[in-house]
Design an enzyme around this catalytic site. Structure first.
Site, PDB file in Angstrom:
ATOM      1  N   GLU A 179       0.820  -1.212   0.000  1.00 30.54           N
ATOM      2  CA  GLU A 179       0.000   0.000   0.000  1.00 30.54           C
ATOM      3  C   GLU A 179       0.857   1.267   0.000  1.00 30.54           C
ATOM      4  O   GLU A 179       0.572   2.229   0.700  1.00 30.54           O
ATOM      5  CB  GLU A 179      -0.969  -0.012   1.188  1.00 30.54           C
ATOM      6  N   GLU A 250      -6.818  -7.638  -1.046  1.00 30.81           N
ATOM      7  CA  GLU A 250      -7.431  -7.528   0.282  1.00 30.81           C
ATOM      8  C   GLU A 250      -8.897  -7.154   0.143  1.00 30.81           C
ATOM      9  O   GLU A 250      -9.238  -5.988  -0.102  1.00 30.81           O
ATOM     10  CB  GLU A 250      -6.718  -6.481   1.151  1.00 30.81           C
TER      11      GLU A 250
END
Length: 712
Positions: A179, A250
């Site tokens: 991320e 995710e």
């Protein structure tokens, strides 16, 4: 004489792992040995459960239709000091991957090595902080050196055990970084250079399988950029190259919970809707984060995060089925797999079925056809026309038609019966005679050897060896009032104050407010006085740019008679003690070396250790401690920490965020288990209980009208 193959070899052969499998990709999907794959994945983190739990967790994931187990690699577990590695017990990554392989599933290995994951310090070992000139996660030579060193260590371990698919093993994907787009702007051009370096470094390790970067839209070729979130079918802008597949690393099945927060409940219907939408829009890989969340044992949780992790996942903290989530997703997986060939080979098209309705169709030349009929209206069910037939769509739902005629699954139509957990008390600890205590020492300035003429930063002083840092000062008092207000500003999480060895009180912050103030009236002697403040961190921060610069600890300490008259102690000479005396003595495991005393009066006791023992409940049901009567602290069973507890921090409904704490059966002996608490203050151990945990079908419960104890 018959020769029997080991079980893992038999299972591997049965499941068909190929030797030296070729893993590639194109714009539609991953391709494993020439075969396109739609892959359904589930996150299970090896250190958040135990090796004894791994086979059951992986087996239940497989039973639920999962093809891949996805896990982070936790740098601070494996390299607690530079060059000193630990891959034992819960840290045994190779054993975990081999168990996945034994059950015939693939692995996505997210090396990071920054992971966030609500894991203390984002998975970084704190010794990185002391590397001269280091800046984390940017084009910084010291950081890149240690990041490459650890990444290479993990890759070499996997290669040595032949665990990559290119060697015949189960690992089909690896991830570098995590991320990064969330912080990239803070580093400007150096951030972009770092992304390019990280991708080149990873690819250069020659694993033979593709690399991923999640939430990184400019992931350099050949690294695949992927989506994280709850609605990637709606939010993902897509791969940054037409030659890369659409992947979702995710899909949050719930959300992490913090002390003072309430559980985030995400319905099975909502998860199923967004998975199906992602597949309909050309997605080919979906990972549930988490499929089993598990437990943040010890001090592994990040700032303010509770010990139970993603308990609302399809497999709960104990590894039990959470229904209807697990069962509904299993049905969804079966429906997707029943038509995966057409999905991967067919030509897709999209069309309108109404103002809030749409359809996606995949058609093959040989006549194969799959349809997804979507109703985006969250209130009303509607009837749509498709292929000259009428189809009723429930509100906010998608129907799957594997043959473009018959509906085999609708995301809002749940056939699985809900269940609930039952906690059955097996032992209470109400007898004073069953307990002993050890009072920790409140240090004064004269007891300390570490000194500074300023208030030291908490994390850099403790080096993550303890949650606790004592700030002590000796001062002369000559203000006009005898009962000034003690005012302490803190950027830590909790502060306990003692004046002349008398407990004054405690104040804490919360996950969303980074500073708090302790203010209490105190009685001060004219002349010399001692002030001791216990600063507490409930986990280290796990994210953000310039993590190495994060500040925690006391920022100002003063005594105030009035706005005009005060004594600022901030720049006095302070003495420091890292950790508690009980931690230094390792009270939690060296119990025989400690002078324990009878429990006696427990009213208003602070900074105290409690000890008792118990026998293990019969059976195989998971075991938990109900700590509803405790305050705040940490618990150990047979020397192993089951995590922090913070019962006194209530949520908006007036309840503790977590009151039951998992004790893995592998931590236990049949008899004479030693239970230790460190209690900061306010807890009563006489009212805790040892429970077993199971689930009951709600339909059966309602039918039988059973009276059941301690539901949650």
């Amino acid at each position: 004489m018959k020769k029997w193959l080991p079980l893992f070899m038999l299972l591997t052969l049965m499941e068909g792992f190929d030797v030296n499998a070729d893993v590639t990709y194109d714009g539609r999907s991953l391709i494993i040995d020439g075969q396109r794959k739609i892959l359904l994945s589930g996150s299970i983190h090896y250190p958040r459960s135990t090796p004894q739990m791994w086979p059951d967790l992986i087996g239940k994931a497989k039973q639920g239709g999962v093809d891949v187990i996805q896990t982070y690699v936790f740098w601070n577990l494996h390299e607690p000091q530079p060059g000193q590695y630990d891959f034992s017990g819960r840290n045994d990554l190779v054993r975990f991957i081999k168990e996945i392989e034994a059950q015939g599933l693939y692995v996505c290995l997210r090396i990071g090595p920054f992971v966030e994951s609500e894991w203390t310090y984002g998975g970084f070992p704190f010794w990185l902080h002391d590397v001269p000139g280091i800046v984390y996660r940017t084009d910084n030579e010291p950081f890149k050196f240690y990041m490459q060193n650890f990444t290479t260590k993990i890759v070499d371990m996997m290669k040595a055990e032949s665990l990559y698919a290119s060697q015949g093993g189960p690992i089909i994907l690896s991830q570098i970084e995590n991320e990064y787009q969330n912080i990239q702007k803070a580093f400007g051009g150096a951030g972009s250079d770092y992304v390019k370096w990280a991708a080149k470094m990873a690819v250069g390790l020659e694993t033979g399988v593709p690399w991923l970067m999640c939430k990184e839209t400019d992931a350099p070729d050949p690294v695949i950029n992927t989506c994280n979130g709850m609605k990637c079918g709606e939010t993902f802008t897509g791969p940054n190259s037409p030659n890369k597949p659409t992947m979702w690393t995710e899909n949050w099945t719930s959300f992490y919970q913090v002390y003072g927060g309430i559980p985030y409940i995400r319905s099975a219907q909502d998860i199923a809707f967004h998975v199906t939408l992602f597949i309909a829009r050309n997605g080919s890989y979906v990972n549930y984060y988490m499929y089993h969340g598990g437990t943040n044992f010890g001090r592994t949780a990040s700032a303010y995060v509770i010990t139970g992790y993603y308990d609302q996942a399809p497999l709960d903290e104990y590894g039990l089925f959470r229904q209807p989530k697990w069962g509904h997703l299993k049905e969804l997986h079966a429906a997707i797999k029943s038509c995966s060939t057409t999905l991967l080979q067919g030509v897709p098209r999209n069309f309108s079925l109404g103002q809030l309705q749409e359809g996606y169709v995949f058609e093959e030349e040989n006549g194969g056809c799959v349809a997804f009929l979507i109703n985006n209206d969250g209130v009303n069910k509607v009837t749509v026309q498709f292929h000259n037939r009428s189809y009723e769509l429930l509100p906010k739902s998608i129907s799957i038609l594997p043959d473009c005629q018959n509906v085999t699954f609708n995301t809002a139509n749940v056939n699985t019966t809900s269940n609930r957990r039952i906690y059955i008390p097996r032992q209470n600890f109400s007898s004073v005679n069953d307990w002993e205590k050890f009072e920790d020492v409140i240090p004064n300035f004269d007891n300390t050897s570490l000194r500074s003429n300023s208030l030291l930063e908490h994390m850099n002083t403790t080096k993550d060896k303890s949650d606790y840092l004592w700030y002590t000062v000796r001062f002369e008092y000559n203000l006009s009032c005898n009962q000034p207000t003690l005012r302490v500003l803190s950027a830590a999480h909790v502060a306990h104050a003692f004046v002349n060895d008398t407990y004054i009180g405690a104040v804490h912050g919360n996950h969303d407010v980074k500073l708090f103030t302790l203010e209490f009236p105190v009685t001060i002697n004219q002349g010399t006085n001692n002030l001791s403040i216990l600063s507490v961190m409930v986990g280290l921060p796990d994210s953000g740019a310039f993590l190495e610069r994060k500040f925690a600890g006391l920022t100002r300490v003063e005594l105030q008679c009035s706005e005009e008259e005060s004594l600022d102690l901030s720049n006095s000479t302070w003495g420091y003690q890292v950790g508690l005396l009980g931690e230094q003595l390792e009270v939690y495991k060296n119990t025989s070396d400690i002078e324990w005393s009878q429990l006696g009066n427990i009213t208003n006791e602070t900074q105290i250790w409690y000890k008792t023992s118990f026998d293990t409940p019969e059976g195989d049901d998971p075991v938990a401690l109900d700590l509803s009567s405790m305050g705040k602290g940490e618990a150990w069973v047979n020397g192993q920490s089951i995590g922090r507890y913070w019962i006194m921090f209530h949520d908006s409904k007036g309840n503790p965020s977590q009151s039951l704490y998992h004790v893995p059966r592998s931590f236990l002996n049949d008899f004479g288990n030693i239970l230790i608490f460190f209690e900061e203050g306010g807890g009563n151990p006489l009212h805790i209980s040892l429970d077993t945990v199971s689930v009951t079908d709600l339909q059966h419960e309602n039918f039988s009208k059973l009276s059941l104890p301690s539901f949650s």
